[in-house]
Design a protein around this motif. Structure first.
Motif, short mmCIF file in Angstrom:
data_model
loop_
_atom_site.label_atom_id
_atom_site.label_comp_id
_atom_site.label_asym_id
_atom_site.label_seq_id
_atom_site.Cartn_x
_atom_site.Cartn_y
_atom_site.Cartn_z
N GLN A 32 0.65 -1.27 -0.03
CA GLN A 32 0.01 -0.01 0.07
C GLN A 32 0.91 1.15 0.06
N PRO A 33 0.38 2.10 -0.49
CA PRO A 33 1.21 3.57 -0.54
C PRO A 33 1.25 4.09 0.76
N VAL A 34 2.14 4.92 1.12
CA VAL A 34 2.58 5.45 2.39
C VAL A 34 2.55 7.01 2.13
N GLU A 35 1.98 7.61 3.17
CA GLU A 35 1.92 9.12 3.03
C GLU A 35 3.58 9.75 3.06
N PRO A 36 3.95 10.52 1.81
CA PRO A 36 5.09 10.91 1.65
C PRO A 36 5.72 11.50 2.93
N GLY A 37 5.08 12.22 3.48
CA GLY A 37 5.69 12.86 4.81
C GLY A 37 6.22 11.94 5.71
N LEU A 38 5.28 10.81 5.97
CA LEU A 38 5.84 9.78 7.13
C LEU A 38 7.15 9.17 6.51
N LEU A 39 7.11 8.92 5.27
CA LEU A 39 8.37 8.18 4.75
C LEU A 39 9.61 8.95 4.94
N SER A 40 9.34 10.18 4.67
CA SER A 40 10.71 11.17 4.80
C SER A 40 10.96 11.49 6.22
N ARG A 41 10.01 11.35 7.15
CA ARG A 41 10.33 11.81 8.60
C ARG A 41 10.86 10.29 9.23
N ALA A 42 10.34 9.17 8.64
CA ALA A 42 10.81 8.01 9.41
C ALA A 42 12.22 7.72 8.87
N LEU A 43 12.43 7.92 7.52
CA LEU A 43 13.77 7.67 6.87
C LEU A 43 14.78 8.49 7.68
N GLU A 44 14.66 9.91 8.13
CA GLU A 44 15.42 10.75 8.90
C GLU A 44 15.72 10.49 10.30
N VAL A 45 14.77 10.21 10.89
CA VAL A 45 14.81 9.62 12.23
C VAL A 45 15.52 8.41 12.60
N ALA A 46 15.21 7.32 11.55
CA ALA A 46 15.74 6.03 11.41
C ALA A 46 17.31 6.36 11.22
N GLY A 47 17.54 7.07 10.41
CA GLY A 47 18.87 7.34 9.98
C GLY A 47 19.92 7.76 11.11
N ARG A 48 19.15 8.82 11.89
CA ARG A 48 19.88 9.49 13.09
C ARG A 48 20.05 8.18 14.15
N LEU A 49 19.14 7.66 14.30
CA LEU A 49 19.23 6.44 15.41
C LEU A 49 20.42 5.35 15.05
N ALA A 50 20.48 5.18 13.68
CA ALA A 50 21.56 4.24 13.09
C ALA A 50 22.94 4.65 13.28
N ASN A 51 23.08 5.98 13.07
CA ASN A 51 24.31 6.79 13.44
C ASN A 51 24.62 6.84 14.87
N ASP A 52 23.65 7.08 15.80
CA ASP A 52 23.87 6.73 17.12
C ASP A 52 24.53 5.46 17.74
N ALA A 53 23.82 4.53 17.00
CA ALA A 53 24.31 2.91 17.34
C ALA A 53 25.63 2.75 16.88
N THR A 54 25.90 3.15 15.80
CA THR A 54 27.18 3.10 15.24
C THR A 54 28.32 3.46 16.12
N ASP A 55 28.02 4.77 16.57
CA ASP A 55 29.16 5.33 17.61
C ASP A 55 29.18 4.36 18.95
N VAL A 56 28.04 4.13 19.46
CA VAL A 56 28.00 3.17 20.66
C VAL A 56 28.78 1.93 20.19
N ILE A 57 28.31 1.30 19.40
CA ILE A 57 28.60 0.02 18.85
C ILE A 57 30.51 -0.19 18.66
N THR A 58 30.79 0.90 17.84
CA THR A 58 32.37 0.62 17.66
C THR A 58 33.10 1.24 18.82
N ALA A 59 32.46 1.86 19.63
CA ALA A 59 33.21 2.26 21.07
C ALA A 59 33.24 1.27 21.98
N THR A 60 32.51 0.46 21.86
CA THR A 60 32.37 -0.67 23.09
C THR A 60 32.62 -1.93 22.63
N ALA A 61 32.54 -2.50 21.32
CA ALA A 61 32.64 -4.01 20.86
C ALA A 61 34.01 -4.53 21.25
#
Length: 276
Positions: free
Chosen positions: A10-39
């Motif tokens: 099903q199609p998804v409202e474009p604004g939701l797609l854009s916002r979800a991509l932006e927030v998810a990308g930010r969280l992925a960057n946060d996770a990268t910092d934590v994982i590389t610092a502690t692994a």
């Protein structure tokens, strides 16, 4: 969980797609910092009922952070996570987030450079947005329905294959270890001059197909939060996703094959013959 439809997504409202991509990308960057610092630096695993299913403080910290951000940014959309379960109403909600804070925890604890953070927004048709952080390669893979897939912002398009000779096929152990028929599957792949790799992260195994590094990935069992982000990548890059019977489904109920279209039938044949 919500049953996934076999109808076209099903199609998804474009604004939701854009916002979800932006927030998810930010969280992925946060996770990268934590994982590389502690692994691999004294992280203590907390074994569950399987030696292949560890959890660490990093898993818990990242999932809590993810939940806080998603709850603030997307009130009303429940979250399902590998460490803290499902928010109330996740099984009937129009959308839900699914997160695996560290996919490949045993590798993370040992310092083996192969683990990932995986986050996806899902509706009844399957993944809407998916983001996978590959910390050791400094890569963020992201995809949104109808918008394609990207690696660090560069478009990913799967190059199809006409055969499996010389190719890599990924699989993973189940929570209890070797899956029934796994040995026969590896033998069939070898007979076709393909190599099977078991590397310890379902999310990255599927991502390798999307990136064109592997011809296929077979997961005899899986958990939704492990794979939803990378399945979004694979679909948007042009891979096919099948269940163990060869039927198309974005997130099959218990097992899945992700493959370049030209080799899907061949690898499916190995799998089905191996498990009888």
């Amino acid at each position: 969980m919500t049953l996934l439809s076999s109808r076209p997504p099903q199609p998804v409202e474009p604004g939701l797609l854009s916002r979800a991509l932006e927030v998810a990308g930010r969280l992925a960057n946060d996770a990268t910092d934590v994982i590389t610092a502690t692994a691999g630096r004294g992280a203590q695993p907390d074994p569950k009922d399987s030696p292949f299913d560890w959890v660490t403080d990093t898993d818990r910290i990242l999932e809590r952070h993810t939940r806080r951000v998603l709850t603030a940014e997307f009130p009303g959309i429940p979250v399902v996570g590998g460490e803290f379960g499902a928010d109330h109403g996740a099984d009937v909600a129009e959308y839900r987030w699914v997160v695996d804070p560290v996919d490949g925890t045993a590798n993370y604890v040992a310092g083996v450079p192969w683990c990932a953070y995986s986050l996806a927004l899902i509706d009844a048709s399957g993944p809407v947005v998916g983001v996978v952080a590959d910390p050791y390669r400094a890569q963020i893979y992201a995809a949104a329905r109808g918008r394609g897939a990207r690696a660090n912002g560069k478009p990913i398009t799967l190059t199809d294959r006409c055969g499996t000779a010389g190719a890599i096929v990924c699989t993973e152990l189940t929570r209890k270890g070797v899956w029934p028929g796994m040995g026969q599957f590896i033998e069939r792949a070898a007979a076709a001059h393909a190599g099977v790799r078991v590397l310890g992260s379902a999310a990255l195994a599927i991502a390798q197909v999307a990136l064109g590094h592997a011809a296929a990935a077979v997961l005899h069992s899986y958990r939704e939060w492990d794979v939803a982000g990378s399945v979004a990548l694979a679909i948007e890059a042009g891979a096919v996703v099948l269940d163990r019977h060869g039927e198309g489904a974005a997130l099959p109920s218990d097992a899945l094959l992700v493959a370049a279209p030209g080799v899907a039938d061949e690898v499916l044949g190995w799998w089905r013959e191996s498990v009888g």
